[in-house]
Enzyme design. Structure first.
Site, PDB file in Angstrom:
ATOM      1  N   HIS A   9     -11.252  -7.888 -33.539  1.00 12.39           N
ATOM      2  CA  HIS A   9     -11.589  -6.730 -34.475  1.00 12.39           C
ATOM      3  C   HIS A   9     -13.266  -6.434 -33.586  1.00 12.39           C
ATOM      4  O   HIS A   9     -12.965  -4.672 -33.621  1.00 12.39           O
ATOM      5  CB  HIS A   9     -12.317  -7.218 -35.686  1.00 12.39           C
ATOM      6  CG  HIS A   9     -11.100  -8.430 -36.514  1.00 12.39           C
ATOM      7  ND1 HIS A   9     -10.112  -8.116 -37.060  1.00 12.39           N
ATOM      8  CD2 HIS A   9     -11.272  -9.619 -36.934  1.00 12.39           C
ATOM      9  CE1 HIS A   9      -9.225  -8.529 -38.582  1.00 12.39           C
ATOM     10  NE2 HIS A   9      -9.925 -10.528 -37.759  1.00 12.39           N
TER      11      HIS A   9
HETATM   12  C1  BDR Z   1     -15.202  -8.746 -38.814  1.00 12.11           C
HETATM   13  O1  BDR Z   1     -15.784 -10.561 -39.138  1.00 12.11           O
HETATM   14  C2  BDR Z   1     -16.225 -11.347 -38.358  1.00 12.11           C
HETATM   15  O2  BDR Z   1     -16.184 -13.118 -38.591  1.00 12.11           O
HETATM   16  C3  BDR Z   1     -16.183 -10.832 -36.733  1.00 12.11           C
HETATM   17  O3  BDR Z   1     -16.513 -10.982 -36.162  1.00 12.11           O
HETATM   18  C4  BDR Z   1     -15.177  -9.196 -37.200  1.00 12.11           C
HETATM   19  O4  BDR Z   1     -17.032  -8.917 -37.017  1.00 12.11           O
HETATM   20  C5  BDR Z   1     -13.901  -8.807 -39.323  1.00 12.11           C
HETATM   21  O5  BDR Z   1     -13.837  -9.296 -41.100  1.00 12.11           O
END
Ligand code: BDR
Ligand code: CA
Length: 316
Positions: free
Chosen positions: A238
């Site tokens: 992500h």
């Molecule tokens: C986002 O949520 C967090 O847990 C990750 O680091 C990322 O920024 C993904 O949904």
């Protein structure tokens, strides 16, 4: 050309990979890491930022703690995904220096004021609480941001904390609403693209074999992510997508979308909606996933760049 960059983050396994990627990429002159409670509490994410910098040999970059809680609600606990240390139990050195005094939004505002308008970028990898505080407390400074690229939300994708809600927006929907309405040069990078940039076990083996500290740590982090999130062939990267967009926007397709944020308290709090009344946001809706992953692997496996002479914090 290298751009002055502030990373606002809640490390976090994928945040850590994203930070390591930025530190080895010449497109970024990382001036500071500001932290926000999100994946785990503020003390742990702040320590983690220092640990990641220590591993990368960049203890010269300052860490500045930010918001310890969302603007007006209780935060999430994601220890089941990111581990009780936030970094999946992966070994990192201790920080080489103490964090600067906060709060992060004051430090960010001062940085923006000290540099020509439009020359400082913010890469936001966590809940948008610090950026909303910047908008609220120092709007003139916020208007000087060059680019604000934020990971968050789900448009057509299912959510990851609610049926349509994504973690970073759901963790502080009020903050996201303020930031979306602020007229900033914002690009939102939602699950619709981050789920298309995925690492397999073969990718982590390749990274590990290269032997660079950034690649090896990233391999360990993604392997920890495999362990905490169960079965499956690959894992989405992500937060690194924010850095990848900043480096190669041509790998992504942007759509101007009018967005609303669900600021209620139901199971889909933080979900994004398409709404004619909402502020227009540039949203990355498509990505060339294989090319983006190849860029990440190429950068992480490069020999680390030399550390600049002047500490980033002393630049003005
Ligand atoms: C986002 O949520 C967090 O847990 C990750 O680091 C990322 O920024 C993904 O949904
Ligand atoms: Ca994050």
């Amino acid at each position: 050309m290298s751009r002055i960059t502030i990373i606002d983050t809640d490390p976090g396994i994928d945040d850590a990979v994203a930070i390591l990627l930025a530190l080895v990429s010449p497109e970024f002159d990382v001036a500071g890491i500001t932290t926000v409670a999100g994946n785990i509490g503020i003390d742990t994410v702040t320590r983690n930022a220092g640990r990641i910098l220590a591993l990368a040999g960049r203890g010269d970059i300052p860490v500045i703690p930010g918001a310890a809680a969302p603007l007006s609600r209780k935060g999430f606990d994601t220890a089941d995904i990111h581990g009780s240390d936030g970094l999946g139990g992966v070994t990192f050195p201790e920080p080489v220096s103490e964090p600067l005094p906060g709060p992060a939004w004051t430090w960010i505002a001062d940085m923006l004021d000290r540099h020509p308008k439009g020359t400082v970028d913010i890469l936001a990898l966590g809940p948008l609480t610090n950026i909303a505080m910047l908008v609220r407390e120092r709007p003139e400074s916020a208007s000087r941001i060059g680019r604000l690229i934020a990971m968050g939300g789900a448009v057509h994708e299912r959510g990851n904390v609610g049926p349509r809600a994504e973690f970073n927006i759901a963790a502080d929907p009020e903050a996201a609403d303020i930031v979306f309405r602020a007229g900033l040069p914002l690009v939102l990078v939602p699950l619709d693209v981050t789920r298309r940039v995925r690492a397999t076990k073969a990718d982590t083996a390749f990274l590990r074999e290269s032997g660079t500290p950034a690649a090896k740590a990233s391999a360990d982090l993604v392997d920890a992510y495999f362990q905490s999130t169960g079965s499956g062939e690959s894992r989405p990267l992500h937060d690194p997508c924010v850095m990848l967009f900043a480096m190669r926007p041509d790998l992504f397709e942007l759509s101007p979308l009018r967005l609303s944020v669900d600021c209620g308290f139901g199971e889909d709090a933080g979900a994004l909606g398409l709404s004619d009344d909402g502020p227009e946001v540039s949203v990355a809706m498509k990505v060339l996933g294989a090319e983006a992953l190849a860029l990440l692997a190429e950068r992480l496996t490069r020999p680390p760049p030399p550390v600049p002479d002047a500490p980033a914090s002393s630049r003005n």
